[in-house]
Design an enzyme around this catalytic site. Structure first.
Site, mmCIF file in Angstrom:
data_model
loop_
_atom_site.group_PDB
_atom_site.id
_atom_site.type_symbol
_atom_site.label_atom_id
_atom_site.label_comp_id
_atom_site.label_asym_id
_atom_site.label_seq_id
_atom_site.Cartn_x
_atom_site.Cartn_y
_atom_site.Cartn_z
ATOM 1 N N THR A 190 -3.616 7.262 9.486
ATOM 2 C CA THR A 190 -3.165 7.323 10.928
ATOM 3 C C THR A 190 -2.184 8.155 11.393
ATOM 4 O OG1 THR A 190 -1.702 5.577 10.517
ATOM 5 C CG2 THR A 190 -3.918 4.896 11.143
ATOM 6 N N GLY A 198 0.736 -1.073 0.088
ATOM 7 C CA GLY A 198 0.097 0.012 0.076
ATOM 8 C C GLY A 198 0.926 1.164 0.088
ATOM 9 N N ASP A 199 0.074 2.514 -0.297
ATOM 10 C CA ASP A 199 0.799 3.723 -0.174
ATOM 11 C C ASP A 199 1.711 3.918 -1.218
ATOM 12 O OD1 ASP A 199 -0.485 4.128 2.350
ATOM 13 O OD2 ASP A 199 1.339 2.903 3.375
ATOM 14 N N GLU A 200 1.676 3.261 -2.471
ATOM 15 C CA GLU A 200 2.519 3.326 -3.621
ATOM 16 C C GLU A 200 2.335 4.605 -4.336
ATOM 17 O OE1 GLU A 200 0.491 0.873 -3.088
ATOM 18 O OE2 GLU A 200 1.624 -1.029 -2.731
ATOM 19 N N GLY A 201 1.181 5.348 -3.830
ATOM 20 C CA GLY A 201 1.133 6.310 -4.863
ATOM 21 C C GLY A 201 -0.036 6.019 -6.062
ATOM 22 N N LYS A 202 -0.783 5.214 -5.658
ATOM 23 C CA LYS A 202 -1.733 4.801 -6.888
ATOM 24 C C LYS A 202 -2.727 5.909 -7.123
ATOM 25 C CE LYS A 202 -3.194 1.786 -3.823
ATOM 26 N NZ LYS A 202 -2.171 1.681 -2.813
ATOM 27 N N GLN A 257 -4.878 -0.361 -0.892
ATOM 28 C CA GLN A 257 -3.887 -0.894 -0.281
ATOM 29 C C GLN A 257 -2.971 -1.579 -1.336
ATOM 30 O OE1 GLN A 257 -7.334 -1.740 0.959
ATOM 31 N NE2 GLN A 257 -7.040 0.022 2.373
ATOM 32 N N GLY A 280 -5.923 5.576 1.910
ATOM 33 C CA GLY A 280 -5.444 7.164 1.796
ATOM 34 C C GLY A 280 -4.926 7.756 0.485
ATOM 35 N N HIS A 281 -5.608 8.116 -0.463
ATOM 36 C CA HIS A 281 -5.074 8.548 -1.830
ATOM 37 C C HIS A 281 -4.799 9.983 -1.991
ATOM 38 C CE1 HIS A 281 -6.972 4.370 -3.245
ATOM 39 N NE2 HIS A 281 -5.846 4.211 -2.504
ATOM 40 N N ARG A 316 -22.455 -13.817 6.530
ATOM 41 C CA ARG A 316 -23.715 -13.405 6.348
ATOM 42 C C ARG A 316 -24.679 -12.759 6.892
ATOM 43 N NH1 ARG A 316 -23.871 -19.649 4.457
ATOM 44 N NH2 ARG A 316 -22.943 -19.788 6.523
ATOM 45 N N ARG A 376 6.026 5.566 8.454
ATOM 46 C CA ARG A 376 6.090 4.324 7.722
ATOM 47 C C ARG A 376 7.554 3.782 7.987
ATOM 48 N NH1 ARG A 376 3.300 7.051 2.773
ATOM 49 N NH2 ARG A 376 1.171 6.889 3.571
HETATM 50 P P1 IMP Z 1 -7.101 -2.651 8.324
HETATM 51 O O1 IMP Z 1 -7.166 -2.534 6.557
HETATM 52 O O2 IMP Z 1 -7.296 -1.370 8.925
HETATM 53 O O3 IMP Z 1 -7.708 -3.604 8.890
HETATM 54 O O4 IMP Z 1 -5.398 -2.959 8.440
HETATM 55 C C1 IMP Z 1 -4.675 -3.999 8.357
HETATM 56 C C2 IMP Z 1 -3.476 -3.755 7.879
HETATM 57 O O5 IMP Z 1 -3.356 -3.312 6.591
HETATM 58 C C3 IMP Z 1 -2.392 -2.884 8.817
HETATM 59 O O6 IMP Z 1 -1.134 -3.316 8.822
HETATM 60 C C4 IMP Z 1 -2.759 -1.426 8.016
HETATM 61 O O7 IMP Z 1 -1.688 -0.741 8.442
HETATM 62 C C5 IMP Z 1 -2.664 -1.838 6.789
HETATM 63 N N1 IMP Z 1 -3.167 -0.954 5.554
HETATM 64 C C6 IMP Z 1 -4.397 -0.735 5.636
HETATM 65 N N2 IMP Z 1 -5.076 0.161 4.440
HETATM 66 C C7 IMP Z 1 -3.843 0.650 4.244
HETATM 67 C C8 IMP Z 1 -3.294 1.452 3.282
HETATM 68 O O8 IMP Z 1 -4.221 2.097 2.548
HETATM 69 N N3 IMP Z 1 -1.950 1.689 3.073
HETATM 70 C C9 IMP Z 1 -1.128 1.127 3.746
HETATM 71 N N4 IMP Z 1 -1.329 0.026 4.682
HETATM 72 C C10 IMP Z 1 -2.652 -0.345 4.817
#
Ligand code: IMP
Length: 429
Positions: A306, A12-16, A225, A40-41, A144, A310
């Protein structure tokens, strides 16, 4: 008429967001297919920064319609807040521009309370979730007993279903976690207030997407993600609860693979991870801080959702090859190449070593990363500022060599590389 899929190829957080924003220029629709407001984009347009959690980044292009697909879990309160914020900045968020699947699931305050209680109870063994209720909402979906968007089509049924969900949550909160219960009636009436607002947006998005594709329009499936956070293919259990991989796009949008065009893997020029779990190329101390940035810029490596710093390290090509295979990537988009400027040497992890043996592939997938040590290839760095580069020739030879090694070691073409946060700061190959 293709369905092009944008995949986060790492954690995740690659800059999509910014890649979607660029590709949306020639797309009729941008559709989110998994996750919720854990994403978070960030997109930067003319110095203005837009942060999106639920709405597709493609929506920032005035001609592109945004779809929230059936595979998503949606916190209605946050969605309404996000729409209001965008509207205040002049983005059209009327129902002809945003369509929400009737089959997407709703996140309630119960899911959020459960997410946080479960993490607190796990203590040092916690997953490190975003605390947005994602896991518990998907748990209810699979069990369900989830509440779907379609429940909002009937006010009474919405109230009943939300009440039942909160009562169920309260049993777990009290018995399993010793926490006080939520006020089910208050939550149900809060949800009733969302009905009028969201009703006009709820539709059969799978049908809409099919019609668009049949009419020859380009649809972008916008991943959230990353592949290594996938519930099946990621670093389990340190994953999210959905399928951000290519397969998830078909399920999460209700579109078959017959329309598939490009599958673009977005990969940072280095590696980052939020939350817990193994990370073989993790850097520490000054080296990590150099890659992370100070937090003074919104694009430094601090969580969009959050604000957690990172974890940062070197690009891991064992994991990238894995991601390319699982997703069927057709190309790569490399982001934040400019961040590496000024380093004397840059490193690529091309294989792993464990107990004296070298591995080019993981024997049991990324859930079993423990004990593997990164084997690096070192390359010369470059000092030039890349932020003004727009064509491959604008890049110094060492930066081109770095990209060429990524291509050679993954077998994938790099189609673009970003050199700054602005929409225009892209080198197209
Ligand atoms: P959850 O998706 O909130 O349940 O988090 C599960 C895991 O995925 C945790 O390690 C989060 O930090 C990570 N995570 C969830 N969404 C993102 C994202 O958009 N970017 C990076 N990490 C993510």
């Amino acid at each position: 008429m293709p369905l092009d899929i944008i995949i986060g190829a790492q954690w995740g957080d690659e800059g999509k967001g910014r890649i979607t924003d660029r590709l949306a220029e020639s797309a009729a629709v941008a559709a989110r297919y998994s996750g919720g407001d854990n994403a978070g984009h960030t997109v930067t347009i003319g110095g203005e920064i837009f942060k999106l959690n639920l709405l597709p980044s493609g929506l920032l292009n005035p001609r592109t319609v945004g779809v929230l697909g059936n595979g998503m879990v949606i916190n209605p309160k946050r969605l309404i807040e996000e729409m209001d914020k965008l509207a205040a900045r002049g983005v059209d968020v009327t129902p002809n521009r945003i369509k929400i699947s009737y089959a997407a699931h709703l996140i309630t305050p119960g899911h959020i309370a459960l997410d946080q209680a479960s993490e607190a109870a796990l203590g040092t063994g916690k997953i490190g979730t975003t605390g947005r209720g994602i896991g518990p909402a998907y748990t209810d979906k699979i069990a369900r007993r989830g509440v779907r968007m379609e429940s909002l089509l009937d006010m009474e049924s919405a109230a009943d279903q939300v009440m039942a969900q909160i009562e169920q949550t309260n049993r777990t909160l009290q018995v399993a976690y010793g926490q006080p219960p939520l006020d089910a009636r208050a939550v149900a009436s809060e949800f009733a207030s969302y009905v009028h607002r969201l009703l006009p947006y709820i539709t059969d998005t799978a049908l809409y997407l099919h019609e668009m594709l049949k009419a020859g329009k380009t649809v972008l499936a916008e991943g959230a993600q990353g592949a290594l956070l996938d519930i099946d293919h990621g670093t389990y259990p340190y994953v999210t609860s959905s399928s951000p991989t290519t397969g998830g796009a078909f399920i999460g949008l209700g579109v078959g693979p017959g329309f598939l065009g490009r599958v673009i893997g977005v990969v940072k020029a280095f590696q980052t991870r939020v939350g817990e779990g193994p990370f073989p190329t993790e850097a520490f101390g000054a080296e990590a801080e150099r890659l992370r940035g100070t937090g003074a810029n919104p694009w430094d490596e601090f969580g969009t959702v959050t604000r957690r710093p990172r974890r940062c390290g070197w690009l891991d090509l064992v994991l990238l090859r894995y991601s390319a295979r699982v997703n069927g990537l057709t190309e790569l988009a490399v982001t934040k190449l400019d961040v590496l400027s000024g380093l004397e040497r840059v490193r690529l992890c091309k294989s792993y070593r464990r107990e004296g043996k070298v591995y080019d592939e993981l024997p049991l997938g990324p859930a079993h990363l423990e004990g593997f040590e990164a084997v690096y290839e070192e390359l010369p760095g470059w000092s030039a500022d890349l932020t003004g580069a727009r064509k491959p020739d604008d890049l110094p030879a060492a930066a081109r060599q770095y990209l060429a090694r990524i291509e050679a070691l993954t077998g994938l073409k790099i189609s673009m590389a970003s050199v700054g946060p602005e929409r225009e700061q892209l080198v197209i190959f």
